[in-house]
Design an enzyme around this catalytic site. Sequence first.
Site, PDB file in Angstrom:
ATOM      1  N   CYS A  81     -27.960 -21.725 -65.389  1.00 19.50           N
ATOM      2  CA  CYS A  81     -27.197 -21.350 -64.195  1.00 19.50           C
ATOM      3  C   CYS A  81     -26.881 -22.643 -63.453  1.00 19.50           C
ATOM      4  CB  CYS A  81     -27.979 -20.350 -63.335  1.00 19.50           C
ATOM      5  SG  CYS A  81     -29.508 -21.011 -62.648  1.00 19.50           S
ATOM      6  N   LEU A  82     -26.619 -22.563 -62.175  1.00 12.59           N
ATOM      7  CA  LEU A  82     -26.246 -23.764 -61.425  1.00 12.59           C
ATOM      8  C   LEU A  82     -27.476 -24.547 -60.944  1.00 12.59           C
ATOM      9  CD1 LEU A  82     -23.806 -25.341 -60.383  1.00 12.59           C
ATOM     10  CD2 LEU A  82     -23.939 -23.998 -58.299  1.00 12.59           C
TER      11      LEU A  82
END
Length: 100
Positions: A81-82
């Site tokens: 994810c980020l």
Amino acid sequence: RLCAGEAPGLSYRELKALKKTNVLHIDVRERWEIDRYGGIPASINIPLGELVEALQMDPVEFKAQYKQKMPSKSDPVVFSCLAGTRSKQALGVATSLGFS
């Protein structure tokens, strides 16, 4: 940020090495994030909110929707994810569904 079982601090270089094996890379960012910031080559985008349903799909339906073979419960899977929060949640989801 990447999360893979015992190695929550997996680097991009480590991921590239893993991708040479048969690991499945699932990016759990939202689709708008992929559109805005770009996807990671050879990864599948399954937003975190869809992950429980996706990992319980019929394999034929999974392949039709995500254009990739559905992982078995023993296949190696890496989530990204980020910032790392969602990938850790994704790992928890997969573990709770019996993925090792």
